[in-house]
Design a protein around this motif. Structure first.
Motif, PDB file in Angstrom:
ATOM      1  N   GLN A   7     -10.063  29.347   3.776  1.00 23.79           N
ATOM      2  CA  GLN A   7     -10.163  30.791   4.020  1.00 23.79           C
ATOM      3  C   GLN A   7      -9.481  31.171   5.334  1.00 23.79           C
ATOM      4  N   PHE A  31      -5.325  31.109  -1.972  1.00 28.24           N
ATOM      5  CA  PHE A  31      -4.533  30.619  -0.852  1.00 28.24           C
ATOM      6  C   PHE A  31      -3.130  30.228  -1.317  1.00 28.24           C
ATOM      7  N   VAL A  56      -1.108  33.388  -1.977  1.00 32.33           N
ATOM      8  CA  VAL A  56      -0.725  34.039  -0.717  1.00 32.33           C
ATOM      9  C   VAL A  56       0.333  33.208   0.010  1.00 32.33           C
ATOM     10  N   LEU A 101      -9.195  39.250  -0.277  1.00 31.49           N
ATOM     11  CA  LEU A 101      -9.786  38.059   0.328  1.00 31.49           C
ATOM     12  C   LEU A 101     -11.213  38.322   0.769  1.00 31.49           C
ATOM     13  N   THR A 157      -5.854  31.209   4.882  1.00 28.19           N
ATOM     14  CA  THR A 157      -5.421  32.420   4.172  1.00 28.19           C
ATOM     15  C   THR A 157      -5.308  33.591   5.131  1.00 28.19           C
TER      16      THR A 157
END
Length: 605
Positions: free
Chosen positions: A40, A173, A176, A241, A43
């Motif tokens: 996370q 992820f 992205v 997200l 990301t």
């Protein structure tokens, strides 16, 4: 020297496509073995990279300060979130729609922003960010107001699906990451294209950019549009997200944060933005105990960077980026120097100034000035300081609109056209002081002159399509010919800021030649040159005459002019007091009085 070699090695490594592909592939595969929290954070890093690139494009390349970029970020976030949650639009469509809406907002903002500069520009963009923040706070029915907008399809909450397929944190992820990689590739291609060079040109001098056919207004509009699109894209990815949108996420601190990331990374450097975004994303996560002092820390870091590392992290670790695609340079060798850029049609139209008057309030700077510059001839425009010579050049080249009178070129009325349209009509000028892009090499500065001749689209430039590379390679072949003509081949790949004044002056003349003018206005080109440099300049001007150019030459060096010019026009207090050859000018009582006073006229008599 070892530090310089290390920077060179790092720069080559970072710029190598194999390194970039290996890094992306490693992250794509390796993320499967990382914890959910780490994925996370990574990301968030990628989203910060895209957001930082939006500031890098607008401020680092185009020189437009923005303190309200959180507004574009928020437009993207709310647009995609609302479309996906309230209207059931698939994220594969809502994210591009959000980027498009932010791009439109950037384009609209460019119109008022293009009319102001410096602190006023900063205040205007700050106002845009504040207006967006207040709209989000008060538009309860759409944004949820101060209560926020929950329930956005989110990878972190496992409520996100794209094209009907469920998307978890790791998969998001990876998506992205691929989007970020594409953005970085497009940014690199754009920076090394005619568009990127044009953005840098207006950053340094809008007047100089206009003199070679680069429209400052349209170029800034493009910068705001692309920057808004990137910020909106980052905001849309952020929304899916976190899953919750609140006004506080898009307030002034968000704009300050991304600006700090860009400055510390090194404005103008793509790699620097990546390093800085990584640092500023991981640092707050690891130092939660200092969270309430976050912006104090940002201020200290920014101050340290501006004082100790004015070029940012990139300036410390990497060599300055270059602005011509290496593949285009390699293709130039296939063509070899292109002498056609130095071959002009014989004859052609003339430049005519008819009864031009220029008033600034109660001051009459030009009073019914008329002159004619014929192709294949050199006309000198001389006169004491303040006589109106530079004002006349500025009027002819579109910086000033004359109060009265007419300017025609090749039979076409060009009175009052903007400076870049005058350049498109093939009237090009130089300046009293060379106005080049200091961190560009001589070759890159000369290629700027060919901007109006490069016809490929922005899409072709961003994608580095073969057609764009081919066209740029052909213009680089023309650059080689001009480098040889101006005796600059030996310094072609040195940055202009490291070169002596005379070399920079010759580089500006070379840049004007690359624009393929039919008329060229040289404003004191011999000022500050040594005798050897003046001899070289004189030969280049003779070569221009042989090409059939109409040449208007302004200078105070009478000995320099004597062996060059065909005729002379003398101004005094904005009026023409003499026309003829240079020998007659030296005997004319009016000219002697203008330069030396009435007593000198009696002594001469």
């Amino acid at each position: 020297m070892s530090g310089r070699r290390l920077r060179g090695a790092l720069s080559r490594l970072v710029a190598h496509p194999a390194f970039f592909l290996a890094l992306v592939a490693t992250l794509l595969v390796g993320c499967r073995w990382l914890s959910g929290g780490t994925v996370q954070i990574l990301t968030f890093v990628l989203i910060a990279v895209i957001f930082a690139q939006s500031i890098n494009l607008l401020t680092g390349l185009a020189g437009q300060i923005s303190l309200g970029h959180a507004g574009f970020f928020g437009i993207g976030a709310y647009c995609s979130g609302i479309l996906a949650k309230a209207h059931g639009v698939d994220v594969a469509l809502s994210v591009p729609a959000a980027a498009l809406l932010a791009a439109v907002a950037g384009w609209l903002l460019s119109f008022p922003a293009g009319r102001v500069r410096d602190v006023y520009l900063a205040m205007m963009t700050l106002g845009f960010g504040m207006i967006f923040y207040e709209i989000v706070r008060e538009w309860n029915d759409v944004t949820g107001g101060t209560m926020g907008f929950p329930g956005v399809p989110s990878a972190a909450l496992r409520t996100l699906s794209i094209l009907g397929l469920p998307v978890d944190g790791v998969t998001y992820f990876q998506i992205v990451l691929l989007v970020t990689a594409l953005v970085l590739v497009l940014m690199r291609n754009l920076t090394q294209s005619r568009i990127g060079r044009a953005l840098f040109a207006i950053h340094v001098s809008e007047v100089a950019a206009g003199s070679i056919g680069i429209p400052a207004g349209a170029t800034k509009q493009l910068a705001y549009t692309l920057s808004g699109a990137l910020a909106g894209l980052a905001g849309a990815l952020y929304a899916h997200l976190v899953g919750y949108l609140g006004p506080e996420s898009f307030a002034l601190p968000r704009s300050i944060e991304v600006l700090v990331i860009s400055i510390v990374g090194g404005l103008g450097s793509i790699a620097g933005q990546v390093l800085s975004a990584t640092l500023f994303t991981f640092l707050p996560e690891r130092l939660q105990v200092f969270a309430e002092y976050q912006f104090i820390a940002y201020g200290i870091i920014l101050t340290f960077s501006l004082v100790v590392l004015p070029k940012g992290i990139a300036g410390l670790l990497l060599e300055p980026p270059r602005f011509i695609k290496p593949r285009a340079l390699k293709r130039t060798a296939v063509f070899g120097p292109d002498p056609s850029v130095l071959q002009r049609e014989a004859g052609g139209g003339s430049l005519e100034v008819e009864a031009v008057t220029m008033r600034f309030g109660g001051l009459v700077a030009l009073d019914e000035v008329s002159l004619r510059v014929e192709p294949g001839r050199i006309t000198a425009l001389v006169g004491p300081n303040g006589s109106g010579k530079s004002t006349l050049v500025n009027v002819v080249c579109g910086l000033y609109r004359p109060s009265a009178g007419r300017i025609a070129f090749e039979g076409r009325d060009v009175t009052g056209l903007s400076d870049h349209r005058i350049a498109l009509a093939r009237i090009v000028r130089t300046f009293q002081d060379p106005r080049l892009v200091p961190h560009f090499t001589v070759r890159e500065n000369l290629l700027l002159g060919a901007h109006r001749l490069l016809r490929h689209s922005g899409v072709a430039a961003a994608l580095a399509l073969p057609s764009a590379l081919e066209e740029e390679a052909r213009q680089l072949a023309a650059v080689e010919a001009v480098l040889a003509l101006t005796d600059l081949t030996a310094v072609a790949d040195r940055t202009v800021s490291t070169l002596p004044y005379g070399t920079r002056r010759m580089a500006e003349v070379g840049r004007a030649l690359l624009a393929q003018p039919r008329a060229i206005l040289l404003d004191e080109p011999a000022a500050g040159l040594s005798e050897a440099e003046m001899e070289r300049l004189a030969q280049v001007i003779r070569d221009m005459k042989a090409m059939g150019l109409a040449i208007l030459l302004i200078d105070h060096h009478m000995d320099f002019l004597a062996e060059l010019v065909d005729d002379v026009v003398v101004l005094d207090s904005g009026r023409v007091i003499y026309r003829g050859d240079i020998s007659g000018m030296r005997r004319d009582p009016g000219v002697i009085a203008a330069y030396l006073g009435d007593e000198a006229v009696h002594a001469h008599a």
